[in-house]
Structure formats: structure tokens, C-alpha cells
Scaffold this motif. Structure first.
Motif, PDB file in Angstrom:
ATOM      1  N   ARG A  73       6.352  40.311 -47.103  1.00 51.33           N
ATOM      2  CA  ARG A  73       5.054  39.627 -47.095  1.00 51.33           C
ATOM      3  C   ARG A  73       4.480  39.623 -48.498  1.00 51.33           C
ATOM      4  NH1 ARG A  73       0.750  42.146 -43.611  1.00 51.33           N
ATOM      5  NH2 ARG A  73      -0.415  40.217 -43.868  1.00 51.33           N
ATOM      6  N   LEU A  74       3.943  38.487 -48.898  1.00 52.67           N
ATOM      7  CA  LEU A  74       3.260  38.384 -50.184  1.00 52.67           C
ATOM      8  C   LEU A  74       1.786  38.111 -49.909  1.00 52.67           C
ATOM      9  CD1 LEU A  74       3.318  38.082 -53.327  1.00 52.67           C
ATOM     10  CD2 LEU A  74       3.663  35.646 -52.953  1.00 52.67           C
ATOM     11  N   LEU A  75       0.925  39.001 -50.399  1.00 53.35           N
ATOM     12  CA  LEU A  75      -0.513  38.853 -50.181  1.00 53.35           C
ATOM     13  C   LEU A  75      -1.167  38.213 -51.405  1.00 53.35           C
ATOM     14  CD1 LEU A  75      -1.313  42.304 -48.526  1.00 53.35           C
ATOM     15  CD2 LEU A  75      -0.622  40.170 -47.421  1.00 53.35           C
ATOM     16  N   LYS A  76      -2.318  37.619 -51.195  1.00 51.52           N
ATOM     17  CA  LYS A  76      -3.048  36.940 -52.258  1.00 51.52           C
ATOM     18  C   LYS A  76      -3.320  37.915 -53.407  1.00 51.52           C
ATOM     19  CE  LYS A  76      -6.858  33.692 -52.745  1.00 51.52           C
ATOM     20  NZ  LYS A  76      -8.041  33.108 -52.116  1.00 51.52           N
ATOM     21  N   GLY A  77      -3.000  37.493 -54.626  1.00 48.38           N
ATOM     22  CA  GLY A  77      -3.316  38.298 -55.810  1.00 48.38           C
ATOM     23  C   GLY A  77      -2.298  39.385 -56.148  1.00 48.38           C
ATOM     24  N   GLU A  78      -1.232  39.549 -55.318  1.00 42.57           N
ATOM     25  CA  GLU A  78      -0.233  40.588 -55.622  1.00 42.57           C
ATOM     26  C   GLU A  78       0.654  40.157 -56.793  1.00 42.57           C
ATOM     27  OE1 GLU A  78       0.605  43.073 -51.526  1.00 42.57           O
ATOM     28  OE2 GLU A  78       1.881  41.354 -51.943  1.00 42.57           O
ATOM     29  N   HIS A  79       0.936  41.118 -57.666  1.00 48.58           N
ATOM     30  CA  HIS A  79       1.830  40.879 -58.802  1.00 48.58           C
ATOM     31  C   HIS A  79       3.096  41.711 -58.568  1.00 48.58           C
ATOM     32  CE1 HIS A  79      -1.702  39.646 -61.655  1.00 48.58           C
ATOM     33  NE2 HIS A  79      -1.539  38.826 -60.628  1.00 48.58           N
ATOM     34  N   ILE A  80       4.146  41.028 -58.123  1.00 49.56           N
ATOM     35  CA  ILE A  80       5.358  41.711 -57.638  1.00 49.56           C
ATOM     36  C   ILE A  80       6.506  41.613 -58.638  1.00 49.56           C
ATOM     37  CG2 ILE A  80       7.224  41.501 -55.913  1.00 49.56           C
ATOM     38  CD1 ILE A  80       5.062  40.894 -53.845  1.00 49.56           C
ATOM     39  N   GLY A  81       7.158  42.737 -58.870  1.00 56.20           N
ATOM     40  CA  GLY A  81       8.412  42.768 -59.622  1.00 56.20           C
ATOM     41  C   GLY A  81       9.566  42.850 -58.637  1.00 56.20           C
ATOM     42  N   LEU A  82      10.454  41.852 -58.658  1.00 61.22           N
ATOM     43  CA  LEU A  82      11.628  41.847 -57.770  1.00 61.22           C
ATOM     44  C   LEU A  82      12.813  42.347 -58.584  1.00 61.22           C
ATOM     45  CD1 LEU A  82      12.784  41.021 -54.976  1.00 61.22           C
ATOM     46  CD2 LEU A  82      13.159  38.736 -55.900  1.00 61.22           C
ATOM     47  N   ILE A  83      13.323  43.534 -58.225  1.00 56.25           N
ATOM     48  CA  ILE A  83      14.346  44.173 -59.051  1.00 56.25           C
ATOM     49  C   ILE A  83      15.606  44.465 -58.239  1.00 56.25           C
ATOM     50  CG2 ILE A  83      12.616  45.214 -60.580  1.00 56.25           C
ATOM     51  CD1 ILE A  83      13.307  47.905 -59.109  1.00 56.25           C
ATOM     52  N   GLY A  84      16.677  44.781 -58.958  1.00 59.26           N
ATOM     53  CA  GLY A  84      17.958  45.105 -58.328  1.00 59.26           C
ATOM     54  C   GLY A  84      19.076  44.821 -59.318  1.00 59.26           C
ATOM     55  N   ALA A  85      20.226  45.385 -59.055  1.00 56.12           N
ATOM     56  CA  ALA A  85      21.377  45.191 -59.950  1.00 56.12           C
ATOM     57  C   ALA A  85      21.829  43.734 -59.908  1.00 56.12           C
ATOM     58  CB  ALA A  85      22.516  46.117 -59.532  1.00 56.12           C
ATOM     59  N   ASN A  86      22.625  43.335 -60.915  1.00 55.80           N
ATOM     60  CA  ASN A  86      23.195  41.989 -60.929  1.00 55.80           C
ATOM     61  C   ASN A  86      23.981  41.751 -59.648  1.00 55.80           C
ATOM     62  OD1 ASN A  86      23.940  42.403 -64.429  1.00 55.80           O
ATOM     63  ND2 ASN A  86      22.267  41.234 -63.551  1.00 55.80           N
ATOM     64  N   GLY A  87      23.759  40.581 -59.025  1.00 55.27           N
ATOM     65  CA  GLY A  87      24.529  40.213 -57.845  1.00 55.27           C
ATOM     66  C   GLY A  87      23.967  40.696 -56.526  1.00 55.27           C
ATOM     67  N   GLU A  88      22.780  41.356 -56.551  1.00 53.99           N
ATOM     68  CA  GLU A  88      22.185  41.841 -55.296  1.00 53.99           C
ATOM     69  C   GLU A  88      21.470  40.727 -54.530  1.00 53.99           C
ATOM     70  OE1 GLU A  88      22.383  44.551 -53.600  1.00 53.99           O
ATOM     71  OE2 GLU A  88      23.435  45.857 -54.987  1.00 53.99           O
ATOM     72  N   GLY A  89      21.218  39.574 -55.201  1.00 51.64           N
ATOM     73  CA  GLY A  89      20.659  38.429 -54.473  1.00 51.64           C
ATOM     74  C   GLY A  89      19.240  38.043 -54.838  1.00 51.64           C
ATOM     75  N   LYS A  90      18.757  38.459 -56.008  1.00 51.03           N
ATOM     76  CA  LYS A  90      17.368  38.174 -56.390  1.00 51.03           C
ATOM     77  C   LYS A  90      17.129  36.664 -56.534  1.00 51.03           C
ATOM     78  CE  LYS A  90      17.643  40.758 -60.079  1.00 51.03           C
ATOM     79  NZ  LYS A  90      19.033  41.161 -59.945  1.00 51.03           N
ATOM     80  N   SER A  91      18.004  35.977 -57.268  1.00 53.38           N
ATOM     81  CA  SER A  91      17.842  34.524 -57.451  1.00 53.38           C
ATOM     82  C   SER A  91      18.094  33.780 -56.135  1.00 53.38           C
ATOM     83  CB  SER A  91      18.792  34.008 -58.541  1.00 53.38           C
ATOM     84  OG  SER A  91      18.460  34.590 -59.788  1.00 53.38           O
ATOM     85  N   THR A  92      19.021  34.287 -55.322  1.00 53.58           N
ATOM     86  CA  THR A  92      19.276  33.689 -53.997  1.00 53.58           C
ATOM     87  C   THR A  92      18.021  33.764 -53.137  1.00 53.58           C
ATOM     88  OG1 THR A  92      21.606  34.355 -54.122  1.00 53.58           O
ATOM     89  CG2 THR A  92      20.750  33.815 -51.941  1.00 53.58           C
ATOM     90  N   PHE A  93      17.330  34.906 -53.194  1.00 52.70           N
ATOM     91  CA  PHE A  93      16.084  35.082 -52.448  1.00 52.70           C
ATOM     92  C   PHE A  93      15.046  34.041 -52.895  1.00 52.70           C
ATOM     93  CE2 PHE A  93      11.893  37.094 -51.828  1.00 52.70           C
ATOM     94  CZ  PHE A  93      11.958  37.363 -50.469  1.00 52.70           C
ATOM     95  N   MET A  94      14.933  33.847 -54.206  1.00 57.09           N
ATOM     96  CA  MET A  94      13.995  32.839 -54.740  1.00 57.09           C
ATOM     97  C   MET A  94      14.362  31.445 -54.223  1.00 57.09           C
ATOM     98  SD  MET A  94      11.576  34.005 -56.840  1.00 57.09           S
ATOM     99  CE  MET A  94      11.171  34.778 -58.388  1.00 57.09           C
ATOM    100  N   ASN A  95      15.652  31.133 -54.225  1.00 54.50           N
ATOM    101  CA  ASN A  95      16.097  29.807 -53.761  1.00 54.50           C
ATOM    102  C   ASN A  95      15.821  29.600 -52.271  1.00 54.50           C
ATOM    103  OD1 ASN A  95      17.037  28.742 -56.195  1.00 54.50           O
ATOM    104  ND2 ASN A  95      19.019  29.755 -55.995  1.00 54.50           N
ATOM    105  N   ILE A  96      15.893  30.686 -51.494  1.00 51.39           N
ATOM    106  CA  ILE A  96      15.621  30.584 -50.053  1.00 51.39           C
ATOM    107  C   ILE A  96      14.127  30.366 -49.806  1.00 51.39           C
ATOM    108  CG2 ILE A  96      15.554  31.916 -47.900  1.00 51.39           C
ATOM    109  CD1 ILE A  96      18.318  33.069 -48.695  1.00 51.39           C
ATOM    110  N   ILE A  97      13.276  31.134 -50.498  1.00 53.25           N
ATOM    111  CA  ILE A  97      11.840  31.007 -50.205  1.00 53.25           C
ATOM    112  C   ILE A  97      11.264  29.690 -50.751  1.00 53.25           C
ATOM    113  CG2 ILE A  97      11.413  33.485 -49.992  1.00 53.25           C
ATOM    114  CD1 ILE A  97      10.158  33.473 -52.767  1.00 53.25           C
ATOM    115  N   THR A  98      11.952  29.068 -51.722  1.00 53.45           N
ATOM    116  CA  THR A  98      11.484  27.765 -52.225  1.00 53.45           C
ATOM    117  C   THR A  98      12.129  26.602 -51.470  1.00 53.45           C
ATOM    118  OG1 THR A  98      13.167  27.878 -53.964  1.00 53.45           O
ATOM    119  CG2 THR A  98      10.931  28.534 -54.557  1.00 53.45           C
ATOM    120  N   GLY A  99      13.015  26.912 -50.490  1.00 56.13           N
ATOM    121  CA  GLY A  99      13.610  25.860 -49.667  1.00 56.13           C
ATOM    122  C   GLY A  99      14.813  25.191 -50.292  1.00 56.13           C
ATOM    123  N   LYS A 100      15.302  25.720 -51.430  1.00 55.87           N
ATOM    124  CA  LYS A 100      16.489  25.125 -52.060  1.00 55.87           C
ATOM    125  C   LYS A 100      17.758  25.538 -51.348  1.00 55.87           C
ATOM    126  CE  LYS A 100      14.565  24.442 -56.584  1.00 55.87           C
ATOM    127  NZ  LYS A 100      14.917  24.200 -57.938  1.00 55.87           N
TER     128      LYS A 100
END
Length: 517
Positions: free
Chosen positions: A25-52
Motif C-alpha cells: 500500500r502506498l499512502l499519500k505523502g509517503e517517500h518510499i525507497g524500493l531496494i533489493g539486489a540486482n534481479g529481485e524484480g524492482k523494475s518489474t514491480f514498477m512496470n506492473i504497477i504502471t500497467g506496462k
């Protein structure tokens, strides 16, 4: 108020699972750092939540009328558009409103009194929106943001297709910041920014009122702008309040607690199994044995996460070079126009030189001119003898091979087992090693290129932004390997935490550039 809700998300590529039953869940005004090792899926997660990208399972729900801004470095910019055009397109919705208002004014002459009253009301609403959003100072806002990211040095009337990767990223970032969306999604925004503009972005994000999700391996930058960490590991996404340093403490404590509980449970399991084995055959103790077996069957077994392979980089040393590495004589670098004053630079064996300074002033051009990859405007470069150069390019093309094929092509004398071992030492898992390079994350691609570099015998390393996309462990290991390296190093980097421990000399390229900085 929740801006974004992700429920029971699962996704994978082929037989490689990336997420399993992840909620967020992302709440209004939250400043989130999404971290993890290379290949854990950070960019994939971004692509999913943006509908790509469509997830295999799960739901992604945005609140209504939320405006999302995503810094996607794969965005295509059209030929014929200037940087100014791209930046002004951030206000397209306002230009559309202005056109709508102008069309209404044209119709007012033929309108009935009732229609006129309604039109004047609508025009008033549009006028308020335009005024409140500073529509009439758009040019000044474009100039201010362009100046903050150093784009005015390049020239706002320059065609966007003539830009370097770094300049292109700056244009996309500037457009995104001008749009002022309700939520910013930033995937490694500092990769192509120099120190001065990283500082500008840091101040911008610290004062940013809306929510953002930031992927970054630049820990000092991350710590300075976020108040929440979401850690991606082993197909899970876990939330931690505070900065990265606090996350490390809590994560390590949880890991130790889990290991302690696992050991305790394993001892209990061993005792129960032993009792069942010794007593199930006896009539007098059979019921007790069955009771212990039931307890075993119902037990919720603790599983320890598989340790990710940590990279080890050890550069192979070739024979020693001559004392001179290179010397330039009145060298003027550039393409269509000069980028530097006449340069008389000298580098000798054993030096480890960091080239620093703003983007676009010619650091990469200097490297390529020294290596003979491009011709200088004038002047010459003298190279020493017995040189075995290893070159890490900032923007390398992605080959259409698997990792194994790519490394094997360069080292055909190695066996497949040796190629796999070399890639594993760089922190790549079996599934990564067998995958095509094109499907890997930016950090994994960089590790494949580093694998080729460390397995060649070199005595000079020429590295152009080698830490871009690398995770924290890989970055630290690369720093250690460069400090231990017996040869000479010529390095471009925008991360002082990285280059200050490696370099024997720091050359500020802003002192000789012809560009305004």
C-alpha cells in the motif's frame, strides 16, 4: 488515504518466480525507497504497477483521478522535437484547456443568454485552473528546471535525438518534475546525473509534498530523501519504517531471530523423529509415538531463505606496462565543435585517476579519444608500451545471446563448467546464467560485462560509470577489487563514496572544458 493498493501479486518469467503473493500500500505523502539486489524484480514491480506488464495473478488498484509520473529510460523521443518542446509537453493538459477556452470565446457571439452564462462559468473555472497552476509563467518554469539539471548548457533548442544517454535521462526527469504528478516513480534517477545535479534532485525530493517510490543503489542519496523502505527479496516485499541504515539493523536482527528459531525447531524435530522411530513398534508406547507423529505432521516448518551469491571480482594482471600510460599534446577533444581547451595531460604507471565533473563536458569523449576510438579535433595522444587495456563502456549494446554464450564467445578455451563458475563468481544465479542477456536487469547485465573484464589479463582499466545499476554488495566488491588491482585505472564516476577510496588522483574536467558549468 491509500493512493495505490497491490493485492496478492504473483509474477515470473518462464520458470523463474519474481514475486509470490505480494501485497503493498502506498499512502499519500509517503517517500518510499524500493531496494533489493540486482534481479529481485524492482523494475518489474514498477512496470506492473504502471500497467506496462500484466501480472500472472493479483490486483493493482490506483485511487481515482491520481496522476502518475514514471521515469522510464526506455521512452522514445521523437526526431524533430527540441528539448524545449519535450519540456513544454509536460503542460499539455493546460494547453488543451487554453484551446478549449479560446474556442468558447469564439462561440460566445452566437450564444443565447443562458448558453453565455454557462460558458462564462466554464471559462472562469478553466481560467482559475490555468492561473493556479502558473500557466502564464510556463516558460520561466521550464528554464528554471532545465537550469537545475544542467540542460540549459546543452541548449534547449537542440534536437532530442542528438542527445547522449545522460542528457536524454535529464530531459525525461525534467519533464516529469514539471508535470508535478500525484505520485513519482523513479527508477535509478541518479545513474546519469553528476554530483551537482544529484544535489539539486536531492533538495527537490526532500521538499516534494506528494508520494514517490524511488529505486536507487546510491545509499547516501536514498537515505537523505526517504522515510520508508520496502525490501524485495526471495519473492517477498517487506516494509520497514526509517532509512536504509535502520533497515539493515532490523533486517539483520530478524534474520538472526529466524536462524535461532530454525535451529531450535530442527532440534525438536530430530527428538520427535527419534522418539517415533524407537517407540512405534512397541505396543506399550505406540500411542505416545503416534501422538508425537501427529505433532510432527501439524508443525509449521520454518524455512531459511537461500543465501544469494555475493559477487567476488578479482582482476587478472597482465605484464607490467612501461612507465608512461599516456600523454596528450595540445589535445582538443570534440565532435562537430571543440569540447576542451588544448590539453596537456600525463598519466603514469600505478596511477588511479578519477575523472569528475558535470555531465556533457566531455569526460567520455576524452576516454574515447585516448583509446583511439574517435579522432580528436586536433592535437595528439602518445600511449606507452605493453598495454593490455580493459574498457567498460557506459552505454553498451545488449547482445542477443545467453550469458553463457556471451562469455564463451570471448573465452572459447574455457569449458562450460568454467564459464558457469566465472559468471557465478560475479553474483549471477543458475537461472540468470542460462537466460538471454536481454531479459536481465541493468545490474545483471553490468555483471556479465564485468565477468568478461575480470577474466582478461589487463594492466590498465578504463571504466566509464561502472557502478550504474550495480547493487550495494556488487558496488562494494568492485571498489575493493579496484583498490587491490596492481595495474593503472582511469575511471569516470559521479559517486564520491566510490571513487574517493580508489583514486590516487582526481582530475576535475570542469577546469578545461569549453562548456559553461
Amino acid at each position: 488515504m491509500s493512493v495505490l493498493t497491490v493485492k496478492n501479486l504473483s509474477h515470473g518469467f518462464g520458470d523463474r518466480a519474481i514475486f509470490h503473493d505480494v501485497s503493498f500500500r502506498l499512502l499519500k505523502g509517503e517517500h518510499i525507497g524500493l531496494i533489493g539486489a540486482n534481479g529481485e524484480g524492482k523494475s518489474t514491480f514498477m512496470n506492473i504497477i504502471t500497467g506496462k506488464l500484466m501480472p500472472d495473478e493479483g490486483k493493482v488498484e490506483w485511487s481515482k483521478k491520481v496522476r502518475i509520473g514514471y521515469l522510464d529510460q526506455h521512452t522514445v523521443l521523437e526526431r524533430g522535437m527540441t528539448m524545449r518542446d519535450v519540456l513544454k509537453s509536460a503542460f499539455k493538459y493546460m494547453f488543451d484547456l487554453e484551446a478549449e477556452m479560446t474556442a468558447m470565446y469564439d462561440k460566445m457571439g452566437d450564444a443565447t443568454p443562458e448558453q453565455l452564462e454557462k460558458m462564462l462559468e466554464e471559462v472562469g473555472v478553466i481560467q482559475d485552473i490555468l492561473t493556479n497552476n502558473d500557466f502564464y509563467t510556463i516558460d520561466a518554469k521550464v528554464e528554471e528546471t532545465a537550469r537545475g539539471l544542467g540542460l540549459d548548457d546543452v541548449g534547449l533548442d537542440r534536437d532530442v535525438t542528438d542527445l547522449s544517454g545522460g542528457q536524454r535521462t535529464k530531459v525525461l526527469l525534467a519533464k516529469l518534475l514539471l508535470e508535478k504528478p500525484d505520485i513519482l516513480l523513479l527508477d535509478e534517477p541518479t545513474n546519469y546525473l553528476d554530483e551537482q545535479h544529484i544535489e539539486w534532485l536531492r533538495r527537490y525530493l526532500q521538499e516534494y509534498e506528494n508520494a514517490f517510490i524511488l529505486i536507487s543503489h546510491d545509499i547516501p542519496f536514498l537515505n537523505s530523501v526517504i522515510n520508508l523502505i520496502y525490501h524485495m527479496e526471495n519473492q517477498e516485499l517487506n516494509r520497514y519504517v526509517g532509512d536504509y541504515d535502520h533497515f539493515l539493523e532490523v533486517h539483520e536482527m530478524k534474520k538472526q531471530q529466524l536462524e535461532s528459531a530454525y535451529k531450535k525447531q530442527q532440534q525438536e524435530v530430530a527428538q520427535l523423529k527419534d522418539f517415533v522411530a524407537r517407540n512405534k513398534a512397541r505396543v506399550s508406547t505406540r500411542n505416545m509415538a503416534m501422538s508425537r507423529q501427529k505433532k510432527l505432521d501439524k508443525m509449521d516448518m520454518i524455512e531459511l531463505a537461500h543465501e544469494k551469491p555475493k559477487p567476488t571480482f578479482n582482476f587478472k594482471n597482465a605484464r607490467t606496462t612501461s612507465k608512461l600510460i599516456f600523454e596528450t599534446k595540445d589535445l582538443i577533444i570534440g565532435y562537430d565543435e571543440p569540447l576542451s581547451k588544448p590539453l596537456n595531460l600525463k598519466m603514469e604507471r600505478g596511477q588511479k585517476v578519477a575523472l569528475v565533473g558535470a555531465n556533457g563536458i566531455g569526460k567520455t569523449t576524452l576516454l574515447k579519444s585516448i583509446l583511439g576510438l574517435i579522432k580528436p579535433v586536433s592535437g595528439e595522444v602518445e600511449l606507452g608500451e605493453y598495454q593490455e587495456i580493459g574498457y567498460f563502456e557506459q552505454e553498451a549494446k545488449t547482445p542477443d545471446n545467453t550469458c553463457i554464450e556471451e562469455v564463451w564467445a570471448e573465452f572459447p578455451s574455457l569449458s562450460q563448467a568454467e564459464v558457469r563458475s566465472a559468471l557465478a563468481k560475479c553474483g549471477l544465479t543458475t537461472k540468470h546464467i542460462e537466460s538471454k542477456i536481454i531479459v536481465l536487469s541493468g545490474g545483471e547485465k553490468a555483471k556479465v560485462r564485468l565477468c568478461k573484464l575480470i577474466n582478461r589479463e589487463t594492466n590498465i582499466l578504463v571504466l566509464d560509470e561502472p557502478t550504474n545499476h550495480l547493487d550495494v554488495d556488487a558496488k562494494e566488491e568492485l571498489k575493493r577489487a579496484l583498490i587491490d588491482y596492481k595495474g593503472s585505472v582511469l575511471l569516470i564516476s559521479h559517486e564520491p563514496e566510490f571513487y574517493q577510496d580508489v583514486a590516487t588522483d582526481i582530475w576535475n574536467c570542469e577546469s578545461w572544458t569549453t562548456k559553461l558549468v
